[in-house]
Design a protein around this motif. Structure first.
Motif, short mmCIF file in Angstrom:
data_model
loop_
_atom_site.label_atom_id
_atom_site.label_comp_id
_atom_site.label_asym_id
_atom_site.label_seq_id
_atom_site.Cartn_x
_atom_site.Cartn_y
_atom_site.Cartn_z
N ALA A 143 0.91 -1.30 0.09
CA ALA A 143 0.12 -0.08 -0.09
C ALA A 143 0.76 1.15 0.04
O ALA A 143 0.58 2.25 -0.59
N PHE A 144 1.89 1.36 0.58
CA PHE A 144 3.06 2.37 0.63
C PHE A 144 3.36 2.83 -0.59
O PHE A 144 3.26 3.95 -0.94
N TRP A 145 3.94 1.80 -1.42
CA TRP A 145 4.24 1.95 -2.76
C TRP A 145 3.19 2.54 -3.79
O TRP A 145 3.46 3.44 -4.49
N ILE A 146 2.28 1.76 -3.59
CA ILE A 146 1.03 2.15 -4.44
C ILE A 146 0.42 3.47 -4.47
O ILE A 146 0.12 4.40 -5.39
N LEU A 147 0.33 3.84 -2.91
CA LEU A 147 -0.32 5.09 -2.89
C LEU A 147 0.95 6.36 -3.08
O LEU A 147 0.45 7.63 -3.18
N ALA A 148 2.14 5.83 -3.01
CA ALA A 148 3.08 6.93 -3.29
C ALA A 148 3.02 7.56 -4.61
O ALA A 148 3.02 8.56 -4.81
#
Length: 477
Positions: A143-148
């Protein structure tokens, strides 16, 4: 006209596939953390019911995780087929972010998933718990990378544009931690935990309506309601902070969400109404004077920009954003009310004696998914008409592709998705319909403890088993 039709169909196709996809990560993120908690509780308390619930939900998690992976792969291909211009221009920024997600999060999840699902009778309880925590951590890192990446499209920063018209990175730290990213990450993670809490509470309530003495159903229902009590208020606060951030960087989206066409000081809060973009007003509106300004600016007479500040071709679709926002907000306050009701019933010692609470929880089971979809629609439709806000328009991002080709693939996606994922959802519901039992198939509680080299508690393991173990006989399960 041909190009417009192809663009519209490409947008519908991507909206359809991402709407299917997002419901699976929204569930698996929270469910992975719930499994880690259940595993930890079993190790620390030795209560067999927690192991039973872990075995119950891990099967559901495996199916949901698989459907999330499969549905996510499809979207990557659309970037190359329908949105090749977007991919070319943003590739130097978004490409590495997506690669980091695969190299860190997906490998972490995939590496420990098999251990979590099948390794409980082969490794120690502590190592199995570690694997479960790593899977949960992997979902959060994903979720961290996708939302970044997604947040950068809303609040682009840390970039320059080269002679070929491509976005290139000047500062990776600023790209990743762009202005809207922290708010979106927190908001999405809390949404995932709420989604899972309401699914778990609905399953628990369903079985409690059938058998109020089911220990596993009681525990899952109680744990889920405690999660709602904690997370629902946090989500409303996080949503307010996210809204203030959006007001700063995407004021047109806020104007569409609130239904404000005129710029005004002391703007009202429009509770409900019918947006009329042609006449630039909201018909049949019910309002609370000045409350809109107070919520958005924390000043009763604060100035709030209206949609008339932007040309009509630079405004988001007010009808879509206005209603999706209210659906999300309404569900959020319904969740808050459920948490408050559960606290009241606990204080009156009637938590397990109120069938209407079970029925309400059952009705609210899919609420998290609806809220996530409504929130995602608000976010993405509110960014229009841009793919990279203020810099790259959606109409400039699409491939030069025939409308017929896009239409055929759209129909194919609809048919395949409903068959494939419909079958998956049906299977998950069937798993949920089975009541949790203390004797779920799987590991007896002493095995992983013994594998770790620890002496199992006499209250958990019969003396005969301990005697056979000391004599070197294999333990019969």
């Amino acid at each position: 006209m041909e190009q417009f039709d192809a663009l519209l169909l490409a947008r519908i196709q991507f909206a359809f596939t991402i709407s299917f996809h997002i419901i699976f990560p929204a569930f698996s993120i929270g469910l992975a953390s719930y499994l880690a908690v259940l595993n930890g509780l079993w190790i620390t308390t030795g209560r067999n019911v927690y192991l039973s619930l872990f075995d119950y939900w891990k099967k559901i998690f495996a199916v949901v995780f698989g459907m999330g992976v499969v549905s996510g792969i499809v979207m990557s291909y659309q970037f190359g087929t329908n949105w090749s211009v977007f991919s070319d221009k943003t590739g130097p920024v978004l490409g590495p972010l997506m690669a980091y997600e695969v190299l860190s999060a997906f490998f972490l999840e995939a590496g420990f998933l098999g251990i979590m699902l099948f390794g409980s009778n082969r490794i120690s309880s502590k190592l199995h718990f570690f694997a479960t925590v790593m899977v949960a951590l992997g979902t959060i890192v994903s979720a961290f990378w996708i939302l970044a990446a997604n947040s950068w499209m809303h609040t682009p920063s840390g970039y320059a544009i080269n002679t070929a018209g491509q976005f290139i990175v000047t500062d990776w730290w600023v790209v990743i931690f762009n202005p809207s990213f922290p708010y979106r990450l927190v908001h999405m993670l809390l949404a995932a935990y709420l989604t899972t809490a309401f699914v778990v509470s609905a399953v628990g309530a369903y079985h409690l309506l059938k058998n109020n003495a089911n220990a596993g159903a009681r525990i899952m229902f109680s744990m889920a309601m405690w999660m709602v009590v904690i997370i629902a208020p946090m989500q409303i606060i996080a949503g307010d902070l996210h809204g203030l951030n959006t007001l700063k960087y995407q004021p047109a989206k806020i104007a569409a969400m609130e239904g404000h066409f005129e710029t005004q000081a002391g703007a009202p809060l429009i509770l409900i109404g019918l947006p009329n973009p042609e006449k630039e007003r909201v018909d049949y509106s019910i309002i609370i004077p000045k409350l809109g300004s107070f919520i958005l600016t924390h000043d009763w007479n604060g100035v709030v920009k209206g949609l008339k500040e932007w040309p009509k071709n630079k405004r988001p679709s007010v009808n879509i954003v206005f209603w999706s926002f209210r659906i999300m907000l309404g569900i959020g306050f319904a969740m808050l009310a459920m948490g408050a009701w559960s606290l009241y019933l606990r204080s009156r010692r009637r938590f397990y004696e109120t069938p209407w609470m079970y029925r309400a929880a059952l009705l609210m089971g899919p609420a998290g998914f609806i809220a996530v979809l409504a929130g995602w629609i608000t976010t993405e439709a509110g960014r229009q008409p841009y793919t990279v806000y203020g810099l790259l328009m959606t109409a400039q991002s699409a491939s030069s592709i025939n409308a017929t080709a896009v239409g055929v693939t759209l129909i194919a996606f609809i048919m395949i998705y409903f068959m494939l994922f419909g079958a998956g959802v049906f299977y998950v519901v069937r798993l949920m319909s089975k009541p949790p039992k203390d004797g779920e198939p799987g590991l007896s509680p002493d095995q992983p403890i013994r594998a770790a080299g620890l002496m199992p508690a006499p209250t958990l393991v019969p003396a005969s088993v301990l005697d056979r173990t000391r004599q070197g006989h294999p333990h019969d399960t």
